[in-house]
Design an enzyme around this catalytic site. Structure first.
Site, PDB file in Angstrom:
ATOM      1  N   ASP A 472      35.317  44.416  50.769  1.00 46.72           N
ATOM      2  CA  ASP A 472      35.595  44.963  49.241  1.00 46.72           C
ATOM      3  C   ASP A 472      36.287  46.482  49.459  1.00 46.72           C
ATOM      4  O   ASP A 472      36.215  47.131  50.391  1.00 46.72           O
ATOM      5  CB  ASP A 472      34.309  45.095  48.455  1.00 46.72           C
ATOM      6  CG  ASP A 472      34.914  44.866  47.138  1.00 46.72           C
ATOM      7  OD1 ASP A 472      35.841  45.146  46.698  1.00 46.72           O
ATOM      8  OD2 ASP A 472      33.814  44.557  46.230  1.00 46.72           O
ATOM      9  N   ASP A 541      38.169  40.353  39.578  1.00 43.20           N
ATOM     10  CA  ASP A 541      36.872  40.166  39.381  1.00 43.20           C
ATOM     11  C   ASP A 541      36.561  39.343  38.075  1.00 43.20           C
ATOM     12  O   ASP A 541      35.212  39.210  37.694  1.00 43.20           O
ATOM     13  CB  ASP A 541      36.154  41.719  39.053  1.00 43.20           C
ATOM     14  CG  ASP A 541      35.896  42.192  40.433  1.00 43.20           C
ATOM     15  OD1 ASP A 541      36.081  41.564  41.439  1.00 43.20           O
ATOM     16  OD2 ASP A 541      35.596  43.648  40.558  1.00 43.20           O
TER      17      ASP A 541
END
Length: 721
Positions: A472, A541
């Protein structure tokens, strides 16, 4: 396919396209980029005449001007008033005039040192063109590579300083193309956080259209790619071309239509906050650019781009390897978990046929929320009731693979690493930090930081049997500094990217059996640079099925489905609050690499049965989705209330249809499928219904949809033998 030199012409020929360059007294002119031509005789040469206010490099020829010639190097200051491809500060000015002095033909590919490069070069050929500016004492090398079986040509440049003085690069694009006047449209993939890769199409007009990022990453809002089509082009008709950049940092791409309605395309590193110093004898290498052409419309361009990425960008270990169906615990637990909860979730997933369990954020250091502990990559054994290896063994014992979330490039102020090395964070002297998600960025331009991260994550992967890493990157770059001079500050972003690529190249080469997935708040770093190392990208997301439709649709224009993660999440959705049937959530996620991101233990018996059926079906259609040819049947972006997508592979096809809102009128949708054999018969799996390929393509498949919002249908056909 390959490189041919005839008199003063260079032919760079791919499967169905070619780039033809002319050497005219040392000037490198672009004669053609498009459909393949084996024998060119200047039929489309620029009509040379005395254009007012177009300067001439020699007084003897008033009809020859750099401002009207089509080129691949746009020099600054000698009468070409379009955007240049190169600007170098040397001596007392930025004037450059590069002349071709030599060339070479090389078997295979030439890699851009320290940067992402295509692979599988055994069936490729490269043209290396050497240009010089004798006054500035600079050498510019251009590399063009043609690949067998592909209509993509790759290119990059190397600038070398042969002078006795320092020079400063202010711009050096990776690729530039000058194209003849025509009625063009330009397509880009734009958006924002949680709505990435939105397709934007507009008519090209005189002036400049540009996209860019100065965030230190390619970003959610822009994609380092630009598509040019003839105005009438559709999915199945017309000429199209794409420029794409193998780079994950600050970039720019532009189209410029000049006063003659001719068009210049360019792509490369963003000029903003960029000034690169070259000492005597030093070189600068640009990122690689891809130039892809198709005369079969946008579907043809998609197929060419997707195939090239699978064959030459994604690592060989994973480009044709089926992706596992995963369960990620993030939206199921967030930071609130212990080993018991994780094992229960893994057990439920195993019973439903899911193949990979991913432990997300919160497993390390004092990490109980997102305000602390980034940089402290030691296992929190109290939270996991023992070493990480024990949890991994339990997951493996259930017949599942194990994955782990990491965010190596970030650091928290409240961390042992920051207390030990506060100078490792990106920061400007005497300025306070700028925070995002209450975290800072490590300075990967610092070799000590890169060395530390190499060792830390190599040890983690060596000591633990990890099958998958979710990498990430949850903020953008600010407070660029850490240098002693202005120039060191200006070059920080690109220096950071070189450190990043050094880090990920090392880890992926040392651990080739680990599947790495890139994530940056979803699709904030979804580009070909990162895809050279990480075969999979978390597209967004936003896990809401309806919001995902345009995101996945836009991604499909250039990127292969096998690179795109897509998950079934809870209802109401955690980002949108929307309640969508689990059937629709499954159908939308099955348009990508299927995963789940919800608490399976809280599902009803009926919902678990549906998940089990989805998993079983996806295992059947997975080769179609991940390896098949893709057809966009209905566009969700054009004010449509519906969307449809089709995959064809090995005598099978799967079609997914989604309707957004119910309507009072009875509107029946008929889908005309594509890519089937006219005379063949196709049976709809689970039924006795059989249709001819011609019938499905030309008469179409009419859908019987009940009333209700957010409904979907999926059809899986198998060709009868």
């Amino acid at each position: 396919m390959g490189i041919t030199v005839k008199d003063n012409l260079f032919y760079i020929s791919s499967k169905d396209s070619c780039l033809i360059l002319e050497n005219r007294r040392g000037d490198l002119l672009l004669k053609h980029f498009g459909k393949k031509i084996d024998s060119y005789h200047f039929s489309n040469t620029v009509f040379e005449r005395d254009h007012a206010f177009s300067g001439n490099p020699t007084s003897e020829i008033r009809t020859y001007s750099y401002d009207t010639q089509r080129q691949v190097v746009g020099s600054y200051g000698f009468g070409d008033f379009r955007h240049p491809s190169i600007r170098v500060q040397h001596q007392n000015n930025e004037l450059t005039q590069f002349k071709l002095v030599d060339f070479d033909i090389i078997d295979g590919i030439v890699e851009a040192q320290g940067l992402p490069s295509p692979h599988s070069g055994e069936n490729a050929e490269t043209l290396a063109l050497r240009l010089e500016d004798s006054v500035a004492k600079l050498t510019l090398k251009l590399y063009y590579t043609a690949f067998e079986g592909s209509s993509t040509i790759t290119t990059f440049a190397i600038l070398n300083n042969h002078s006795d003085n320092e020079v400063v690069i202010h711009r050096l694009l990776s690729a530039m193309l000058d194209l003849p006047a025509r009625d063009y449209d330009v397509l880009t993939l734009q958006g924002a956080y949680a709505r990435e890769k939105t397709v934007r199409r507009q008519k090209l007009q005189q002036g400049t259209f540009s996209i860019s990022s100065n965030r230190g990453a390619s970003g959610h809002g822009q994609t380092p790619a630009i598509i040019l089509t003839e105005h009438q082009a559709t999915e199945g008709f017309g000429e199209t071309l794409a420029l794409q950049l193998l780079y994950s940092g600050n970039f720019q791409a532009f189209t410029q239509e000049n006063q003659l309605n001719e068009v210049r395309l360019g792509i490369g590193i963003n000029d903003d906050n960029f000034a690169w110093r070259l000492e005597k004898g030093e070189t600068f290498v640009t990122p690689v650019a891809m130039m892809t052409y198709s005369d079969q419309g946008l579907t043809g361009l998609t197929e060419e781009s997707q195939c090239f990425i699978k064959n030459h960008i994604i690592s060989k270990n994973y480009s044709h390897k089926e992706r596992p169906i995963l369960i990620n615990n993030w939206e199921a637990t967030y930071f609130d978990f212990d080993k018991k909860k994780l094992v229960e979730l893994a057990e439920e997933a195993s019973q439903l046929g899911i193949e990979l369990f991913v432990l997300d954020d919160g497993w390390f250091g004092n990490r109980f929320d997102d305000n602390r502990a980034l940089g402290d990559w030691t296992v929190n054994e109290e939270k996991l009731s023992g070493p990480l290896s024990e949890l991994i063994n339990e997951v493996h014992s259930k017949g599942m693979q194990f994955g782990l979330w990491v965010e190596p490039e970030m650091i928290s102020e409240d961390s042992d690493l920051y207390r030990l090395h506060p100078d490792w964070a990106i920061q400007a002297p005497e300025r306070s930090h700028t925070y995002s998600r209450n975290q800072l960025m490590l300075n990967l331009a610092n070799p000590q930081v890169v060395a530390y991260l190499k060792q830390t994550f190599h040890d983690l992967l060596t000591k633990n049997d990890i099958d998958y890493i979710k990498w990430d990157y949850n903020r953008n770059m600010t407070n660029v500094g850490n240098g002693d001079t202005y120039l060191e500050t200006q070059m920080q972003s690109h220096a950071y990217m070189l450190g990043f690529y050094e880090l990920v190249a090392y880890l992926t080469s040392q651990h080739p059996d680990v599947l790495f997935e890139s994530c940056s708040g979803g699709g904030g770093r979804n580009d070909l640079g990162v895809m050279c190392y990480f075969p999979q990208v978390w597209a967004s997301d936003n896990t809401d099925a309806i919001a995902r439709l345009p995101i996945q649709y836009g991604s499909s224009y250039l990127y292969p489905t096998i690179s795109m993660g897509a998950h079934v999440s809870a209802a109401p959705n955690h980002q949108m609050g929307r309640i969508t049937p689990i059937e629709t959530r499954g159908h939308v996620a099955m348009m990508g690499n299927l995963g789940y991101e919800l608490d399976l233990t809280q599902l009803t018996k009926e919902e678990k049965s549906l998940v089990s059926d989805q998993v079983a079906l996806y295992k059947k259609i997975r080769p179609l989705v991940q390896f098949g040819k893709q057809y966009r049947l209905i566009n969700p972006e054009q004010g449509s209330n519906e969307t449809a997508l089709q995959f064809v592979y090995n005598n099978q096809t799967v079609v997914t249809y989604v309707r957004i809102q119910s309507t009072i009128e009875t509107i029946e949708t008929t889908l005309k499928l594509k890519g089937l054999e006219e005379e063949a018969l196709y049976q709809l799996e689970g039924t006795n219904l059989v249709y001819s390929g011609a019938e499905l393509m030309y008469a179409g498949l009419t859908l019987d949809m009940p009333n209700g919002d957010y409904l979907s249908r999926q059809f899986y056909f198998v060709k009868q033998s």
